[in-house]
Design a protein around this motif. Sequence first.
Motif, mmCIF file in Angstrom:
data_model
loop_
_atom_site.group_PDB
_atom_site.id
_atom_site.type_symbol
_atom_site.label_atom_id
_atom_site.label_comp_id
_atom_site.label_asym_id
_atom_site.label_seq_id
_atom_site.Cartn_x
_atom_site.Cartn_y
_atom_site.Cartn_z
ATOM 1 N N VAL A 1 41.695 28.956 42.726
ATOM 2 C CA VAL A 1 41.958 29.739 43.724
ATOM 3 C C VAL A 1 43.063 29.214 44.846
ATOM 4 O O VAL A 1 43.955 29.955 45.637
ATOM 5 C CB VAL A 1 40.800 30.380 44.568
ATOM 6 N N PRO B 1 42.903 36.670 34.223
ATOM 7 C CA PRO B 1 42.216 36.536 35.437
ATOM 8 C C PRO B 1 43.051 37.178 36.607
ATOM 9 O O PRO B 1 44.128 37.008 36.448
ATOM 10 C CB PRO B 1 42.212 34.963 35.385
ATOM 11 N N THR C 1 45.147 25.083 38.931
ATOM 12 C CA THR C 1 44.311 25.639 37.677
ATOM 13 C C THR C 1 43.830 24.429 36.823
ATOM 14 O O THR C 1 44.473 23.145 36.945
ATOM 15 C CB THR C 1 44.896 26.649 37.250
ATOM 16 N N ASP C 2 43.009 24.922 35.894
ATOM 17 C CA ASP C 2 42.383 23.697 34.866
ATOM 18 C C ASP C 2 43.649 23.130 34.238
ATOM 19 O O ASP C 2 44.687 23.818 33.741
ATOM 20 C CB ASP C 2 41.488 24.466 34.023
ATOM 21 N N SER D 1 37.172 27.460 43.036
ATOM 22 C CA SER D 1 37.429 27.640 41.491
ATOM 23 C C SER D 1 36.735 29.160 40.999
ATOM 24 O O SER D 1 36.195 29.578 41.905
ATOM 25 C CB SER D 1 37.546 26.416 40.611
ATOM 26 N N ASP E 1 46.419 38.293 44.391
ATOM 27 C CA ASP E 1 47.121 37.603 45.707
ATOM 28 C C ASP E 1 48.454 38.353 45.938
ATOM 29 O O ASP E 1 48.838 38.714 46.948
ATOM 30 C CB ASP E 1 47.176 36.249 45.134
ATOM 31 N N HIS F 1 39.042 18.004 39.190
ATOM 32 C CA HIS F 1 39.794 19.030 40.368
ATOM 33 C C HIS F 1 39.860 18.173 41.631
ATOM 34 O O HIS F 1 41.087 18.215 42.424
ATOM 35 C CB HIS F 1 38.782 20.139 40.625
ATOM 36 N N ALA G 1 45.804 28.033 44.216
ATOM 37 C CA ALA G 1 46.986 28.565 43.760
ATOM 38 C C ALA G 1 47.591 29.526 44.713
ATOM 39 O O ALA G 1 48.692 29.853 44.865
ATOM 40 C CB ALA G 1 47.289 28.886 42.536
ATOM 41 N N TYR H 1 37.155 37.140 43.460
ATOM 42 C CA TYR H 1 38.530 37.639 43.150
ATOM 43 C C TYR H 1 38.537 38.161 41.811
ATOM 44 O O TYR H 1 39.315 39.402 41.638
ATOM 45 C CB TYR H 1 39.399 36.547 43.161
ATOM 46 N N ASP H 2 38.102 37.620 40.627
ATOM 47 C CA ASP H 2 38.046 38.233 39.395
ATOM 48 C C ASP H 2 37.501 39.522 39.326
ATOM 49 O O ASP H 2 37.785 40.503 38.742
ATOM 50 C CB ASP H 2 37.755 37.193 38.348
ATOM 51 N N GLY I 1 34.387 28.903 38.949
ATOM 52 C CA GLY I 1 33.064 28.522 38.674
ATOM 53 C C GLY I 1 32.154 27.913 39.962
ATOM 54 O O GLY I 1 31.083 28.137 40.149
ATOM 55 N N GLY J 1 42.875 36.637 39.799
ATOM 56 C CA GLY J 1 43.173 36.169 41.150
ATOM 57 C C GLY J 1 44.786 36.348 41.418
ATOM 58 O O GLY J 1 45.024 36.745 42.542
ATOM 59 N N PRO J 2 45.426 35.630 40.544
ATOM 60 C CA PRO J 2 47.021 35.792 40.846
ATOM 61 C C PRO J 2 47.494 37.290 41.068
ATOM 62 O O PRO J 2 48.316 37.482 42.096
ATOM 63 C CB PRO J 2 47.812 35.253 39.598
ATOM 64 N N GLY K 1 36.555 32.262 43.212
ATOM 65 C CA GLY K 1 37.183 32.721 42.255
ATOM 66 C C GLY K 1 36.571 34.005 41.560
ATOM 67 O O GLY K 1 37.261 34.991 40.972
HETATM 68 O O1 KG4 Z 1 39.949 25.855 38.568
HETATM 69 P P1 KG4 Z 1 40.104 27.030 37.646
HETATM 70 O O2 KG4 Z 1 41.491 27.127 36.703
HETATM 71 O O3 KG4 Z 1 39.064 27.304 36.728
HETATM 72 C C1 KG4 Z 1 37.599 26.931 36.950
HETATM 73 O O4 KG4 Z 1 37.331 25.635 37.123
HETATM 74 O O5 KG4 Z 1 36.904 27.747 37.354
HETATM 75 O O6 KG4 Z 1 40.065 28.352 38.467
HETATM 76 C C2 KG4 Z 1 40.082 29.574 37.913
HETATM 77 C C3 KG4 Z 1 39.927 30.666 39.027
HETATM 78 C C4 KG4 Z 1 39.973 32.303 38.631
HETATM 79 O O7 KG4 Z 1 39.086 32.848 39.394
HETATM 80 C C5 KG4 Z 1 41.508 32.855 38.908
HETATM 81 O O8 KG4 Z 1 41.557 34.142 39.108
HETATM 82 C C6 KG4 Z 1 41.557 31.891 40.196
HETATM 83 O O9 KG4 Z 1 41.397 30.545 39.909
HETATM 84 N N1 KG4 Z 1 43.161 32.025 40.665
HETATM 85 C C7 KG4 Z 1 43.700 32.711 41.676
HETATM 86 C C8 KG4 Z 1 45.190 32.267 41.702
HETATM 87 N N2 KG4 Z 1 45.285 31.426 40.593
HETATM 88 C C9 KG4 Z 1 44.088 31.299 40.012
HETATM 89 N N3 KG4 Z 1 43.152 33.095 42.611
HETATM 90 C C10 KG4 Z 1 43.914 33.333 43.653
HETATM 91 N N4 KG4 Z 1 45.155 33.265 43.569
HETATM 92 C C11 KG4 Z 1 45.836 32.639 42.798
HETATM 93 N N5 KG4 Z 1 47.287 32.621 42.623
#
Ligand code: KG4
Length: 331
Positions: A268, A181, A298-299, A139, A187, A118, A270, A169-170, A141, A183-184, A166
Amino acid sequence: MVEKYILGIETSCDDTSAAVVGADGTVLSSIIATQTDIHAEYGGVFPEMASRAHSEFLLPVIKKAMKDAQVTHEDLCAIGVTRGPGLIGSILVGLNTAAGLGAGWKIPVIGVNHLRGHLRSADLEEKRIIFPSLILLISGGHTFLALMKNHDSIELLGTTRDDSAGEAYDKVGRMLGLDYPAGPAIDRLALQGESNIPFPRPMLHKGLEFSFSGIKSAVSRYVETNKDFSKEDVAASFVDACIDVLMKKCKVGLVQTQAKSLTIVGGVSASKQIRERADRLCKELNVHLSLPPVKWSTDNAAMIALATWDYINADIHPEPIPVMGLSITEY
Ligand code: KG4
Ligand code: ZN
């Protein structure tokens, strides 16, 4: 020096991903097979289903990434694979596949820390980080602030005491009936509402550590006691509370470290709203804002391949460790 291509593999959670970077670190291909549909009905990632899906998708995803980059295994000098943190079953699928391919193709396999990946995501496609940089990693995690003087010098300044951003958010998304998920979706929903509910801003004035579980519990109490609540307003107020905390900590961190830039990575980041507020903060403090394009927040395996590129480029040679009878070197 890196003389050939590097294959990156990422399977730490619910995205099966492979990518190829060239000898100069340029991304040549990136394939991501998401498992969102598989986990949606459970409201979160179902670990056993995630491992099974990785087992099914990984080899086709690797083949496609190599085809898109127009490389064969003879063009590769190494495989970089996420070795953690993440879901252990999912990680094992990636590690075993990488170890098997590495043994068959007679190239080294480097186990890369997912968070290091990351951190490298902000420099994918072009160099964006200006050192020294204050890094905010948010993120699903993890959540932390760190000072990066260069790619090898990372000093942790503060982390979360409970939930990651994250995760909050979830979980709040689940309370609002949004699919995982969330988060998006939160948002987007927040943009339609008004921040008119005074959710707490935990640890706002307490150093560089974070806590998000209090905001999450406050949202839970609010939706239980106000049956006619507006989803949009709850989302807007929740997002506002989270971003207030994140930006306050970034501000303190930037002033304290005198960093030249703020780099925000992890899923997050994003968030459109976080990006806008970070832009305002950086203009106010006259520091550079380093943000990866949303697709690298994101991953993805490109960030793992780039972190592997660093490793090969630095000519590091620790002893490989055995994984199921095959060998992997850790980074
Ligand atoms: O980095 P990532 O893809 O995976 C990990 O390493 O955990 O992060 C995933 C997190 C999830 O909690 C998801 O809901 C959040 O990132 N996420 C967002 C957005 N896109 C993904 N949170 C807020 N706004 C977004 N647009
Ligand atoms: Zn991640």
